[in-house]
Design an enzyme around this catalytic site. Structure first.
Site, PDB file in Angstrom:
ATOM      1  N   ALA A  13       2.773  14.078   0.461  1.00  0.00           N
ATOM      2  CA  ALA A  13       1.946  15.274   0.352  1.00  0.00           C
ATOM      3  C   ALA A  13       1.934  16.099   1.634  1.00  0.00           C
ATOM      4  CB  ALA A  13       0.519  14.877  -0.021  1.00  0.00           C
ATOM      5  N   SER A  14       2.239  15.463   2.774  1.00  0.00           N
ATOM      6  CA  SER A  14       2.205  16.201   4.039  1.00  0.00           C
ATOM      7  C   SER A  14       3.572  16.359   4.686  1.00  0.00           C
ATOM      8  CB  SER A  14       1.255  15.510   5.033  1.00  0.00           C
ATOM      9  OG  SER A  14       1.667  14.175   5.282  1.00  0.00           O
ATOM     10  N   ARG A  17      11.269  13.585   3.918  1.00  0.00           N
ATOM     11  CA  ARG A  17      12.371  13.146   4.768  1.00  0.00           C
ATOM     12  C   ARG A  17      13.573  12.786   3.911  1.00  0.00           C
ATOM     13  NH1 ARG A  17       8.389  10.346   3.849  1.00  0.00           N
ATOM     14  NH2 ARG A  17       7.233  11.395   5.494  1.00  0.00           N
ATOM     15  N   GLY A  83       2.483  11.163  -7.190  1.00  0.00           N
ATOM     16  CA  GLY A  83       2.374  11.150  -8.644  1.00  0.00           C
ATOM     17  C   GLY A  83       1.613  12.335  -9.210  1.00  0.00           C
ATOM     18  N   ASP A 237       6.009   7.167  -5.197  1.00  0.00           N
ATOM     19  CA  ASP A 237       6.219   6.648  -3.843  1.00  0.00           C
ATOM     20  C   ASP A 237       5.509   5.323  -3.602  1.00  0.00           C
ATOM     21  OD1 ASP A 237       3.667   7.784  -3.791  1.00  0.00           O
ATOM     22  OD2 ASP A 237       4.145   9.280  -2.274  1.00  0.00           O
ATOM     23  N   THR A 259      -1.452   9.423   3.264  1.00  0.00           N
ATOM     24  CA  THR A 259      -2.429  10.413   2.815  1.00  0.00           C
ATOM     25  C   THR A 259      -3.424   9.762   1.866  1.00  0.00           C
ATOM     26  OG1 THR A 259      -0.794  12.183   3.036  1.00  0.00           O
ATOM     27  CG2 THR A 259      -2.707  12.630   1.653  1.00  0.00           C
ATOM     28  N   GLN A 304      -6.186  13.722   8.399  1.00  0.00           N
ATOM     29  CA  GLN A 304      -5.216  14.818   8.470  1.00  0.00           C
ATOM     30  C   GLN A 304      -5.921  16.167   8.504  1.00  0.00           C
ATOM     31  OE1 GLN A 304      -2.769  14.056   5.055  1.00  0.00           O
ATOM     32  NE2 GLN A 304      -1.757  12.279   5.975  1.00  0.00           N
ATOM     33  N   GLY A 402       3.220   4.912   6.602  1.00  0.00           N
ATOM     34  CA  GLY A 402       2.966   5.536   7.892  1.00  0.00           C
ATOM     35  C   GLY A 402       1.658   5.123   8.530  1.00  0.00           C
TER      36      GLY A 402
END
EC number: 2.7.1.5
Length: 489
Positions: A13-14, A17, A83, A237, A259, A304, A402
């Site tokens: 969402a942010s 890659r 999703g 993901d 996120t 975030q 992450g």
């Protein structure tokens, strides 16, 4: 030496890659190299919160072209994303309407309406999916109610990763793990549920039958003219991240941290009993017919937004300042709907503390401390719920993604949950994406085989719970208070 070169497109969402994986068959080693990284984020367009899918597609193609320009022969490509969101197409494959994001407010009130009209228990028995106000079923209902003029033009509805695979190959696919996030797939048939689809207002003809991970969707023609297979990986993901979680035994739980934070365990069977419904547990599809029994937690989205609003660029310095503060002075419920997409996250967090007669977090470090402590406490509650659901405690928790780079949050989680935490791999979604590609290429046997590769190649860090920490004492106090109330009830 025999090598395989696989490319994973991993969109969050942010950020997104394009990663190149090199697998060496003889020594079963896997190395990752980042080819292209790019930002992603929400946009305001014609009154809606949307995704810029054209820019994302351009970034994907740029990354793929970079690999080809290096003279590397790509063996396969896979795409995973978040999703629930989708793109609508007409008969010619052109977009209809806007690619609206799940944080848009168009679904307000529709989840309650569905529960009233269909029955909460019936929806859950059919789908096995957690009730979240932005699930695809409610997004489609919002679309058909609020934009009926679009309906005659719609021929297909593709979830985000399927849309990008279509753009590369010209072939349509509806991948199973991501399809289950819609709350529209019947948990018994693994096909679209006609009753739920009917309520959403969507036409079943917009969808093809969901396919399990591991099939070749079509081929992308690279600039050099080679046809490269595009594989239907576990395109949600989190499903990919779970594949790359080095789970060892039945008493291991996972937490995919980004996120969103998604905490759960693997199971061969779904949990759709009244206990699971009451806890709002989801049974999302996984690879090899496994279920991801888990719960969605708002996650680092709150941080975030704070970083963005306060224009904070030095996260390590913020975490260091946060660590110096006392624990559990400011506690919120990160899963409160008020935090889905407020106008100002900092003000919303402060308001939540004010409304519960707590001190108000003012500084950057205090806001971060509030978020970290609140997440760790929520992790402990959810882990307890999951253990009760399956009737067995967990012995370790694997934090991947992450967010596992945040050592402070990892330690808080270990202390609050009273459980050993193993952090890593960081690029779990990318690795899980690659894992399915390698299985499709007949390089690996199954998910468990792939996890052995991950265990020997990934950097893993262990965090041992400290029962004397402030947050551990806070949790013990909460449990003691709860037990007293139960005895007095």
């Amino acid at each position: 030496m025999t090598f395989r070169n696989c490319v994973a497109v991993d969109l969050g969402a942010s950020s997104g890659r394009v990663m190149l994986a090199r697998y060496e068959r003889e020594c079963r080693s896997l190395t990752l190299r980042e080819i292209h990284r790019f930002n992603n984020g929400l946009h305001s367009q014609n009154g809606y919160v949307t995704w810029n899918v054209d820019r994302l597609e351009s970034a994907i193609r740029l990354g793929l072209n970079k690999v080809c320009e290096e003279g590397i022969r790509i063996d396969s490509i896979g795409i995973d994303t978040w999703g629930v969101d989708f793109v609508l197409l007409d008969q010619q494959g052109q977009r209809v309407g806007l690619p609206v994001a799940y944080r848009d407010s168009r679904t307000n009130g529709l989840m309650a309406q569905a529960q009233q009209q269909l029955g909460k228990r019936d929806i859950y028995q059919r789908s096995g999916i957690q009730f979240l106000p932005f699930n695809t079923i409610y997004q489609l209902r919002a679309l058909t109610e609020q934009q009926p003029e679009l309906i005659p033009h719609i021929a297909h509805a593709l979830l985000i990763p399927d849309y990008f695979s279509y753009r590369l190959t010209g072939k349509m696919n509806w991948e199973y793990t991501n399809a289950t996030t819609t709350q529209l797939v019947n948990i018994n048939s693994d096909d679209w549920d006609e009753s739920l689809l009917a309520w959403s207002g969507a036409n079943k003809a917009w969808f093809g039958r969901p396919t399990h991970p591991g099939n070749v969707i079509g081929h992308w023609i690279c600039p050099q003219g080679n046809e490269i297979p595009v594989v239907a990986v576990a395109s949600h993901d989190t499903a990919s991240a779970v594949i790359a979680s080095p789970l060892n035994g039945s008493r291991a739980a996972y937490l995919s941290s980004g996120t969103w934070s998604l905490m759960g365990f693997e199971s061969q069977t779904p949990f759709t009993n009244d206990t699971a419904l009451a806890a709002n547990i989801t049974n999302e599809g996984g690879a090899e017919g496994r279920y991801r029994v888990l719960k969605n937690i708002m996650g680092l989205w709150l941080l975030q937004r704070v970083l963005q609003e306060r224009q904070i660029n030095d996260l390590p310095a913020l975490i260091a300042a946060t660590q110096a503060l006392p624990a559990c002075r400011f506690i919120i419920n990160p899963n409160d709907d008020r935090f889905i997409n407020p106008d100002e996250m900092c003000s919303e967090i402060q308001a939540a503390c004010r409304e519960t007669a707590q001190p108000i977090p003012e500084s950057d470090a205090e806001l971060a401390r509030c978020i970290f402590d609140s997440l760790a406490l929520l992790y402990a509650d959810v882990l307890h719920e999951l253990a009760q659901l399956r009737g067995e405690d967990f012995s370790q928790l694997h934090i991947v993604g992450g967010g596992c780079q945040n050592a402070l949050l990892n330690q808080l989680c270990a202390d609050a949950c009273g459980i050993r935490v193993i952090a890593g791999p960081v690029e779990a979604s990318t690795l899980g994406n690659i894992g399915i590609q390698l299985m499709t290429l007949d390089e690996l046997n199954n998910v468990d085989d792939f996890r052995q590769v991950v265990s020997t190649t990934a950097n893993l860090t262990t965090f041992t719970p400290n029962p004397d920490s402030e947050i551990a004492h806070y949790v013990a106090q909460i449990h003691s208070t709860r037990q007293t109330k139960e005895l007095c009830a």
